[in-house]
Scaffold this motif. Structure first.
Motif, PDB file in Angstrom:
ATOM      1  N   PRO A 185       0.811  -1.219   0.000  1.00  0.00           N
ATOM      2  CA  PRO A 185       0.000   0.000   0.000  1.00  0.00           C
ATOM      3  C   PRO A 185       0.841   1.265   0.000  1.00  0.00           C
ATOM      4  O   PRO A 185       0.499   2.238  -0.687  1.00  0.00           O
ATOM      5  CB  PRO A 185      -0.818  -0.132   1.291  1.00  0.00           C
ATOM      6  CG  PRO A 185      -0.919  -1.597   1.519  1.00  0.00           C
ATOM      7  CD  PRO A 185       0.389  -2.162   1.063  1.00  0.00           C
ATOM      8  N   SER A 189       0.749   3.850  -3.084  1.00  0.00           N
ATOM      9  CA  SER A 189       0.230   5.199  -2.857  1.00  0.00           C
ATOM     10  C   SER A 189       1.235   6.274  -3.238  1.00  0.00           C
ATOM     11  O   SER A 189       0.856   7.396  -3.607  1.00  0.00           O
ATOM     12  CB  SER A 189      -0.171   5.370  -1.384  1.00  0.00           C
ATOM     13  OG  SER A 189      -1.167   4.432  -1.024  1.00  0.00           O
ATOM     14  N   LEU A 210      -7.651   2.426   1.045  1.00  0.00           N
ATOM     15  CA  LEU A 210      -6.328   2.947   1.398  1.00  0.00           C
ATOM     16  C   LEU A 210      -6.429   3.890   2.599  1.00  0.00           C
ATOM     17  O   LEU A 210      -5.569   3.884   3.486  1.00  0.00           O
ATOM     18  CB  LEU A 210      -5.708   3.667   0.203  1.00  0.00           C
ATOM     19  CG  LEU A 210      -5.201   2.778  -0.936  1.00  0.00           C
ATOM     20  CD1 LEU A 210      -4.842   3.622  -2.153  1.00  0.00           C
ATOM     21  CD2 LEU A 210      -4.000   1.943  -0.487  1.00  0.00           C
ATOM     22  N   CYS A 215      -3.311   5.473   4.154  1.00  0.00           N
ATOM     23  CA  CYS A 215      -2.629   5.796   2.897  1.00  0.00           C
ATOM     24  C   CYS A 215      -3.581   6.555   1.972  1.00  0.00           C
ATOM     25  O   CYS A 215      -4.802   6.526   2.155  1.00  0.00           O
ATOM     26  CB  CYS A 215      -2.134   4.526   2.202  1.00  0.00           C
ATOM     27  SG  CYS A 215      -0.887   3.603   3.111  1.00  0.00           S
ATOM     28  N   VAL A 263      -4.772  -3.672  -1.814  1.00  0.00           N
ATOM     29  CA  VAL A 263      -5.937  -3.710  -0.925  1.00  0.00           C
ATOM     30  C   VAL A 263      -7.007  -4.565  -1.592  1.00  0.00           C
ATOM     31  O   VAL A 263      -7.079  -4.659  -2.815  1.00  0.00           O
ATOM     32  CB  VAL A 263      -6.484  -2.289  -0.640  1.00  0.00           C
ATOM     33  CG1 VAL A 263      -5.537  -1.523   0.264  1.00  0.00           C
ATOM     34  CG2 VAL A 263      -6.741  -1.521  -1.929  1.00  0.00           C
TER      35      VAL A 263
END
Length: 316
Positions: A185, A189, A210, A215, A263
């Motif tokens: 993640p 990101s 997120l 995130c 995710v």
């Protein structure tokens, strides 16, 4: 001008076919006096005796002879019209179907869907129009035949049927630095992203997931369609999140790689929606049947696990 009661057409057809009041009465399940009354009404409406006696028989007048074939044809058409499906011959029907769907559907499935439709309706044509947040009345007003996609606000009377479930995958240019190691993640990101403006949503599902783990994507570009996002990713270092069927269709040709998102985004239910007004219409039934048929084939909807691993090991 005298007018002919259309209810008398069946009686006229029976009289012209049998040449007998008694036989026509039996054919129409009437008494002989009732059929004689109908003959009198027909004569009055047409100002012609229609049937005249010749010995023991009734023979048609010249006017009746002229009417025999047209009346038979009209009766046949009326009977066909009242049958389920209206007696329509789909093979001779010219019809343009208008389908509102995400842009990717026309790209991925357009030709296959048209071919499927034309097996039943050779003269049919197909037109896709883009999704719209502000046009919820298109089905009700008959401006589109079918609405396909993630339809969240179809309206209370609109009918829907599930087609398939699709998942969202990540896409990046082949050789992108993100793909050099495990996609976490945090690493995901940190990259610059292209987002898709979607019907009925303020943001994509990936952003909410997120945010739950602290995130956030760096969205630097927003485009109106998944295909636009794929094109942007192919021409830059941007990361895109798009439906898997479209990604599989174009990724290789655009030099893109598909990867599993860091995710777990729930799968989305793709449906077809239509207005009850066309529920029983044979042509519309054909369209929905063909869409449903393709949704269960290898050319429409999500591919199996074998295809996932075969396309890109990063998905495993």
């Amino acid at each position: 001008m005298n007018s002919l009661d259309l209810n008398l057409l069946a009686a006229l057809d029976a009289l012209l076919t049998t040449g007998s009041v008694a036989a026509a009465a039996q054919r129409m399940h009437l008494s002989a006096p009732a059929m004689s009354h109908k003959l009198a009404r027909i004569r009055d409406a047409l100002d012609d005796p229609i049937l005249v006696r010749a010995g023991q028989k009734l023979i048609p007048t010249p006017r009746a002879e002229e009417m025999r074939a047209p009346v038979r044809r009209l009766i046949g058409e009326a009977v066909a019209l009242m049958q389920p499906g209206g007696g329509l011959d789909l093979t001779r029907m010219q019809r343009e179907f208008i389908v509102r769907a995400p842009e990717g559907m026309g790209i991925v499935y357009g030709a296959a869907l048209l071919a499927e439709i034309q097996r039943e309706m050779p003269l049919a044509t197909l037109r896709f129009i883009p999704e719209s947040d502000s046009d919820s009345m298109a089905l009700r007003e008959g401006r589109i035949d079918l609405d396909v996609g993630i339809v969240r606000d179809a309206g209370p009377e609109v009918k829907t049927a599930p087609l398939y479930e699709q998942r969202i995958v990540g896409v990046a240019k082949a050789g992108h630095r993100l793909l050099a190691a495990r996609v976490t993640p945090k690493r995901f990101s940190a990259e610059q992203h292209v987002s898709i403006a979607q019907r009925g949503r303020n943001k994509e599902a990936v952003d909410a997931l997120l945010a739950d783990i602290g995130c956030a994507r760096r969205v630097v570009l927003t485009v109106p369609s998944a295909y636009g996002a794929l094109m942007a990713a192919a021409r830059s270092s941007l990361i895109a999140c798009v439906p898997e069927p479209l990604a599989r269709t174009v990724a290789s040709g655009l030099g893109l790689e598909i990867f599993k998102l860091p995710v777990a985004i729930p799968v989305e239910q793709v449906v077809q929606a239509w207005h009850p007004r066309v529920d029983a219409e044979p042509a519309s039934q054909c369209l929905r049947r063909c869409v449903a048929s393709l949704s269960g084939s290898a050319t429409f909807g999500p591919l199996g696990r074998r295809g996932v691993a075969g396309h890109n090991a990063l998905l495993s």
